[in-house]
Design a protein around this motif. Structure first.
Motif, mmCIF file in Angstrom:
data_model
loop_
_atom_site.group_PDB
_atom_site.id
_atom_site.type_symbol
_atom_site.label_atom_id
_atom_site.label_comp_id
_atom_site.label_asym_id
_atom_site.label_seq_id
_atom_site.Cartn_x
_atom_site.Cartn_y
_atom_site.Cartn_z
ATOM 1 N N GLY A 39 10.622 -0.637 5.569
ATOM 2 C CA GLY A 39 9.757 -1.155 4.515
ATOM 3 C C GLY A 39 10.169 -2.593 4.233
ATOM 4 O O GLY A 39 11.229 -3.056 4.688
ATOM 5 N N LYS A 40 9.364 -3.249 3.466
ATOM 6 C CA LYS A 40 9.590 -4.686 3.252
ATOM 7 C C LYS A 40 10.669 -4.985 2.207
ATOM 8 O O LYS A 40 11.153 -6.085 2.124
ATOM 9 N N ARG A 43 10.194 -5.227 -3.675
ATOM 10 C CA ARG A 43 10.486 -5.080 -5.104
ATOM 11 C C ARG A 43 11.957 -5.400 -5.407
ATOM 12 O O ARG A 43 12.233 -6.178 -6.316
ATOM 13 N N PHE A 71 12.933 4.428 -6.884
ATOM 14 C CA PHE A 71 11.726 4.904 -7.577
ATOM 15 C C PHE A 71 10.481 4.695 -6.697
ATOM 16 O O PHE A 71 9.646 5.596 -6.562
ATOM 17 N N HIS A 72 10.361 3.526 -6.123
ATOM 18 C CA HIS A 72 9.212 3.224 -5.255
ATOM 19 C C HIS A 72 9.123 4.252 -4.111
ATOM 20 O O HIS A 72 8.057 4.804 -3.836
ATOM 21 N N SER A 75 7.950 7.565 -5.273
ATOM 22 C CA SER A 75 6.497 7.624 -5.507
ATOM 23 C C SER A 75 5.743 7.705 -4.175
ATOM 24 O O SER A 75 4.696 8.349 -4.088
ATOM 25 N N ARG A 89 5.301 4.118 7.085
ATOM 26 C CA ARG A 89 6.116 3.126 7.813
ATOM 27 C C ARG A 89 6.167 3.472 9.309
ATOM 28 O O ARG A 89 7.209 3.360 9.966
ATOM 29 N N ALA A 137 7.180 3.795 -15.384
ATOM 30 C CA ALA A 137 6.980 5.021 -14.601
ATOM 31 C C ALA A 137 5.786 5.813 -15.133
ATOM 32 O O ALA A 137 4.977 6.350 -14.360
ATOM 33 N N CYS A 141 2.246 6.760 -13.219
ATOM 34 C CA CYS A 141 1.638 8.104 -13.238
ATOM 35 C C CYS A 141 0.169 8.018 -13.663
ATOM 36 O O CYS A 141 -0.693 8.664 -13.062
ATOM 37 N N GLN A 144 -1.935 6.562 -10.965
ATOM 38 C CA GLN A 144 -2.148 7.543 -9.889
ATOM 39 C C GLN A 144 -3.248 8.542 -10.279
ATOM 40 O O GLN A 144 -4.092 8.907 -9.474
ATOM 41 N N THR A 169 0.239 0.123 -9.109
ATOM 42 C CA THR A 169 1.064 -0.729 -8.236
ATOM 43 C C THR A 169 1.683 -1.932 -8.948
ATOM 44 O O THR A 169 2.862 -2.219 -8.790
ATOM 45 N N PHE A 205 -1.265 -8.015 -4.250
ATOM 46 C CA PHE A 205 -0.609 -7.214 -3.219
ATOM 47 C C PHE A 205 -1.387 -5.920 -2.931
ATOM 48 O O PHE A 205 -1.604 -5.548 -1.776
ATOM 49 N N GLN A 206 -1.851 -5.240 -3.993
ATOM 50 C CA GLN A 206 -2.591 -3.994 -3.788
ATOM 51 C C GLN A 206 -3.957 -4.273 -3.149
ATOM 52 O O GLN A 206 -4.435 -3.510 -2.305
#
Ligand code: GRG
Length: 324
Positions: A39-40, A43, A71-72, A75, A89, A137, A141, A144, A169, A205-206
């Protein structure tokens, strides 16, 4: 100040020291697996950069940066279960490699581990980090749930969509930066400015993620290209295409995003064609630029040197031009 790649490398070293190889193996191995898939690491890099920008050794922010990354990843594990996604990934998702129950429990353990990492800080910093984390967080939720709700709604508006991605995001990107500022002990005004920078960058980004989901290269994207279309996700691409289309194309799109066709390949192709011909793919690219520019404008009042602002801008430009 270090370069983006240096922050990534330092973070990965710290992550490797944080061993989660423990028993029971079926709880901890999936955690080790997802955290080491790559992953990049954007964050945690932002957390470290924010601490340094506010004149604190970035090393002080490593536990907060790791908390955000754990946490990322938690999720992602739960999101992949909810979407029944096969790939993350470029590799098997946790619930495919193990099973759904393992994904749920290992994910839950990761959420707790993310909180535990704040124990590395003294009481005032701990409290500020935990407060921000709890709020963020919960918003993730909520985002989502909006996303899930939108799959079965046909009247989603663009403002509703933007609110959903802000929660799902962008707030985490804002929080990643604010955590660096909290560790640095700067004023609330500075904390809030850097949060806004991160949040706007997160929206850009999203939108870029949505764009890549449809138009990304399957070799580099790491997820199933066309996944959002197959799942009837009302992304910015879809909503803008509806806005720009004539009645016939609008009907085709609505029909396409209402059911579950077996021929997913042709569904993805038709949708992508309409995204392009309607001008929606160009409008999405434009919106990505606009939100990135909005993030940059938030930097203006910040009391930091121009070279620090340039590094943050370089990060924003790197995100805007990514293909993964
Ligand atoms: C907060 C209790 C609680 C539950 C979480 C599952 C869920 C509820 C939320 C899902 C949030 C989610 C997965 C949002 C997508 C964010 C996103 C754009 C992920 C991709 O991020 P990258 O590209 O991934 O940074 P890498 O692989 O680079 O780390």
């Amino acid at each position: 100040m270090l370069s983006i790649e240096k922050y990534q490398a330092v973070f990965i070293d710290y992550l490797q020291e944080y061993s989660v190889v423990k028993e029971p193996e079926n709880l901890y191995n999936p955690i080790q697996y997802i955290l080491s898939l790559g992953g990049k690491r954007l964050r945690p890099v932002l957390t470290l950069m924010a601490a340094e920008i506010f004149n604190t050794d970035y090393k002080n922010a490593l536990p907060a940066a790791l908390s955000i990354e754990v946490f990322h990843n938690f999720s992602l594990v739960h999101d992949d279960i909810m979407d029944d996604a096969p790939l993350r990934r470029g590799k098997e998702t946790v619930h495919k490699k193990w099973n759904v129950n393992t994904g749920i429990l290992s994910g839950d353990a990761m959420l707790i581990m993310a909180y535990q990492l704040f124990e590395n800080y003294e009481v005032n910093t701990f409290q500020a980090l935990a407060k921000l984390f709890g709020k963020t967080a919960l918003e993730v939720c909520e985002g989502q749930q909006y996303d899930v709700d939108f799959e079965t709604r046909s009247d989603v508006t663009i403002p509703e969509y933007l609110k959903m991605i802000e929660y799902k995001t962008a707030v985490l990107v804002g929080a990643a930066m604010k955590m660096g500022a909290i560790v640095a002990g700067v004023s609330e005004a500075d904390q809030n400015n850097i949060y806004e920078f991160g949040k706007n960058l997160g929206i850009a980004f999203q939108l870029q993620d949505d764009y890549l989901d449809a138009f990304g290269d399957p070799e580099t994207f790491g997820k199933q290209v066309g996944g959002d279309i197959i799942e009837n996700k009302k992304t910015y691409l879809y909503l803008k295409a509806l806005e720009f289309s004539n009645d016939a194309d609008k009907q085709t799109l609505e029909h396409l995003f209402n059911g579950n066709t077996a021929d997913t390949e042709s569904k993805v192709e038709t949708a992508k064609q309409l995204f392009k011909s309607s001008g929606s793919s160009d409008a999405t690219k434009e919106a990505i630029k606009e939100y990135t520019a909005k993030a940059f404008s938030v930097l203006e009042p910040l009391n930091i040197s121009e070279d620090k602002k340039d590094l943050l801008k370089a990060f924003g430009n790197y995100l805007m031009n990514r293909n993964t």
